[in-house]
Design an enzyme around this catalytic site. Structure first.
Site, PDB file in Angstrom:
ATOM      1  CE  LYS A 249      -3.301   2.591   2.921  1.00  0.00           C
ATOM      2  NZ  LYS A 249      -4.165   2.585   4.130  1.00  0.00           N
ATOM      3  CE  LYS A 261      -6.731   8.617   8.063  1.00  0.00           C
ATOM      4  NZ  LYS A 261      -7.419   7.555   8.807  1.00  0.00           N
ATOM      5  CG  ASP A 331     -10.037   7.549   6.639  1.00  0.00           C
ATOM      6  OD1 ASP A 331      -8.958   7.509   6.013  1.00  0.00           O
ATOM      7  OD2 ASP A 331     -10.121   7.738   7.867  1.00  0.00           O
ATOM      8  CD  GLU A 333      -6.745   5.299   2.422  1.00  0.00           C
ATOM      9  OE1 GLU A 333      -7.749   5.391   3.161  1.00  0.00           O
ATOM     10  OE2 GLU A 333      -5.610   5.031   2.865  1.00  0.00           O
ATOM     11  NE  ARG A 335     -11.151  -0.992   3.627  1.00  0.00           N
ATOM     12  CZ  ARG A 335     -11.791  -1.214   4.770  1.00  0.00           C
ATOM     13  NH1 ARG A 335     -12.935  -1.866   4.784  1.00  0.00           N
ATOM     14  NH2 ARG A 335     -11.285  -0.806   5.908  1.00  0.00           N
TER      15      ARG A 335
HETATM   16  N1  BES Z   1      -4.385   4.384   6.873  1.00  0.00           N
HETATM   17  C1  BES Z   1      -5.570   4.184   7.631  1.00  0.00           C
HETATM   18  C2  BES Z   1      -5.399   3.148   8.733  1.00  0.00           C
HETATM   19  C3  BES Z   1      -4.666   3.602   9.961  1.00  0.00           C
HETATM   20  C4  BES Z   1      -5.275   4.458  10.862  1.00  0.00           C
HETATM   21  C5  BES Z   1      -3.431   3.103  10.255  1.00  0.00           C
HETATM   22  C6  BES Z   1      -4.604   4.836  12.000  1.00  0.00           C
HETATM   23  C7  BES Z   1      -2.774   3.464  11.404  1.00  0.00           C
HETATM   24  C8  BES Z   1      -3.353   4.317  12.280  1.00  0.00           C
HETATM   25  C9  BES Z   1      -6.686   3.668   6.718  1.00  0.00           C
HETATM   26  O1  BES Z   1      -6.670   4.157   5.433  1.00  0.00           O
HETATM   27  C10 BES Z   1      -7.972   4.075   7.344  1.00  0.00           C
HETATM   28  O2  BES Z   1      -8.198   5.238   7.416  1.00  0.00           O
HETATM   29  N2  BES Z   1      -8.777   3.109   7.770  1.00  0.00           N
HETATM   30  C11 BES Z   1     -10.004   3.382   8.398  1.00  0.00           C
HETATM   31  C12 BES Z   1     -11.009   2.399   7.913  1.00  0.00           C
HETATM   32  C13 BES Z   1     -12.420   2.729   8.333  1.00  0.00           C
HETATM   33  C14 BES Z   1     -12.898   3.978   7.619  1.00  0.00           C
HETATM   34  C15 BES Z   1     -13.311   1.570   8.009  1.00  0.00           C
HETATM   35  C16 BES Z   1      -9.806   3.250   9.917  1.00  0.00           C
HETATM   36  O3  BES Z   1      -9.077   2.347  10.330  1.00  0.00           O
HETATM   37  O4  BES Z   1     -10.321   4.061  10.639  1.00  0.00           O
HETATM   38 ZN    ZN Z   2      -4.859   4.749   4.704  1.00  0.00          ZN
HETATM   39 MN    MN Z   3      -7.735   6.001   5.288  1.00  0.00          MN
END
Ligand code: BES
Ligand code: ZN
Ligand code: MN
Length: 483
Positions: A249, A261, A331, A333, A335
């Site tokens: 990724k 965020k 968010d 993204e 996947r």
């Molecule tokens: N890059 C983030 C995941 C992440 C968040 C890694 C905080 C490390 C610390 C990913 O793209 C993301 O934002 N995931 C969301 C998914 C949700 C919207 C289902 C998440 O984990 O909040």
């Molecule tokens: Zn991310």
């Molecule tokens: Mn994200």
């Protein structure tokens, strides 16, 4: 850190001249014949030094030795943990005293012990300087004095290669998002492409569009930085040998997009390309070791930005596989970009596909910062990755993939939604990816909790380069024909 191996037979202690001569001392003490055994016995008797892990005793011009500065370094019972304590202490000592040449007598027994020693030392001596030149890097040359060079040479060489890979992964992880754009990652990959048996191609947005990567491009579409799709090849075996494909990724900054965020700590979303960085690092190590295997590296790289052109919650996009996706949360993204890259992996008729991603905050809640989440549709692949993680001290934990977890991904307007509800968020993300994974053995590493550290020691860790490299090196003797 640079280092080399030297046989102690050709470099007897009493003749060594060094900036710092380090003698590893286990709790059991030194052999009677050791030139420092009498000194040690006195120190032990007066309880000044007992060889506890990380304990030190500095000596100046000890009798019988040619060099001036000598450090007795406790290694306790010489377990991996004890070697780590010792190496950590030594790294601090080297930086503190600005030593540039170190000669260290040591005898770690296993690969895991060598990993513990060398990685701790190298981590301890790493300094980020790319955008902070005032933080001068400390360059130290460390000679490792061992009794049997032939016996440990192979292990030390692979650990050394892993360290170069980890250093590269850390470096790119740490670089600020305006210094680590998709284009910059493409250049880093192209530089690797100049190394022996490695080639690299970087696809631009119009080439990506021709591949119908609608999910990937939906994430990239609001960014002023053009997306890049990086394809790396390492060819160490004949082309009839099926490759392992690594998919990383490469979100160079994740604002969340329209599903923005919160502001606090958002800078850490520069680390959202650590999966990509681990693929680059692994290729760096492969270049050094030249194992007889084939490996493909795929990196979808882009920013996830809000804006007038941004993808919106509710938008439906068509992935390269033809499946449609309702983007309920912009968010989620990672996947999306991985789904297109996983689909692309199929063309290589791989023996296995492993994706690596800072995918979910939920994985951090589940496993913290100790183990990476490991998902796999294949028992053997899962076992091999867990084993590599143990051997190379880069731990993973197997997570479930029951179909019942995919229930929440149903959508009334597309083949699937990109998010389910909050429960088991790391698992539902993996279930989403599984829809695009090839029939070949597939594994997914969620490194959201392990790829970087927050707080005062904020910085990339270089994980899971060790897992990937360890796994790949174990494949050398198991040739598999192309499917
Ligand atoms: N890059 C983030 C995941 C992440 C968040 C890694 C905080 C490390 C610390 C990913 O793209 C993301 O934002 N995931 C969301 C998914 C949700 C919207 C289902 C998440 O984990 O909040
Ligand atoms: Zn991310
Ligand atoms: Mn994200």
């Amino acid at each position: 850190m640079n280092f080399d191996l030297k046989p102690i037979s050709k470099h007897p202690l009493h003749r060594i001249h060094s900036g710092l001569l380090v003698v590893s001392v286990p709790e059991a003490g030194l052999a009677k014949s050791h030139p420092l055994s009498a000194t040690l016995a006195k120190a032990v008797a007066s309880k000044v030094f007992e060889g506890k892990p990380g304990q030190t005793l500095a000596l100046w011009e000890p009798a019988g030795l040619a060099t001036s500065q000598v450090l007795l370094l406790g290694v306790g019972k010489a377990t991996s943990a004890h070697w780590r304590s010792a190496a950590l202490k030594l790294a601090g000592w080297i930086k503190d005293k600005s030593v540039t040449q170190v000669d260290w007598c040591l005898d770690p027994k296993s690969l895991t012990d060598w990993v513990a020693v060398l990685r701790t030392l190298s981590d301890g001596l790493y300094t980020y300087t790319h955008t902070k030149p005032s933080a001068k890097a400390h360059v130290a040359h460390v000679s490792l004095l061992v009794s049997d060079v032939a016996k440990v040479k192979g292990m030390v060489k692979s650990v050394q290669a892993s360290l170069a890979g980890i250093a590269l992964a850390r470096e790119w992880g740490n670089r600020p998002p305006n210094h680590a754009t998709p284009a910059h990652l493409g250049e880093a990959a192209k530089a690797l492409g100049k190394l022996k048996n490695i080639s690299c191609e970087v696809l631009n947005p119009s080439q990506i569009a021709k591949l119908n990567m609608g999910a990937f491009l939906a994430v990239a579409q609001a960014s002023a930085q053009p997306a890049a799709f990086i394809v790396l090849h390492y060819k160490g075996a004949s082309s009839s040998v099926a490759p392992t494909v690594l998919v990383g990724k490469g979100i160079t900054f994740d604002t969340g997009g329209i599903s923005l965020k919160p502001g606090a700590g958002m800078d850490e979303m520069k680390f959202d390309m650590c999966g990509a960085a681990s693929v680059l690092g692994t290729f760096r190590a492969l270049a050094d070791l030249q194992p007889r295997i084939n490996v493909v590296g795929l990196i979808p790289a882009c920013e996830n930005m809000p804006g007038g052109k941004a993808v919106k919650p509710g938008d439906v996009v068509t992935s390269a596989s033809g499946q449609t996706i309702e983007i309920l949360n912009t968010d989620a993204e990672g996947r999306l970009i991985l789904s297109d890259a996983l689909w692309y992996a199929k063309r290589f008729k791989p023996r296995a596909v492993i994706d690596i991603a800072t995918l979910t905050g939920a994985c951090v809640i589940a496993l913290g910062h100790v183990r990476s989440g490991l998902y796999a549709n294949d028992e053997a692949l899962a076992k091999q990755l867990l084993k590599a993680g143990e051997e190379w001290d880069d731990l993973c934990w197997r997570m479930p993939l029951d179909d019942a977890y995919a229930e929440g991904l149903k959508s009334n307007f597309a083949d699937m939604a990109n998010v389910a509800d909050r429960a088991a968020g790391s698992v539902t993300a993996a279930k989403f990816l599984q829809r695009f994974a090839p029939e070949a053995p597939w594994a997914h590493l969620d490194i959201a909790g392990t790829a970087w550290k927050s707080g005062a020691a904020k910085g990339a860790t270089g994980r899971p380069v060790s897992v990937l490299l360890g796994y790949l090196l174990n494949q050398v003797h198991k040739p598999a024909a192309r499917r």
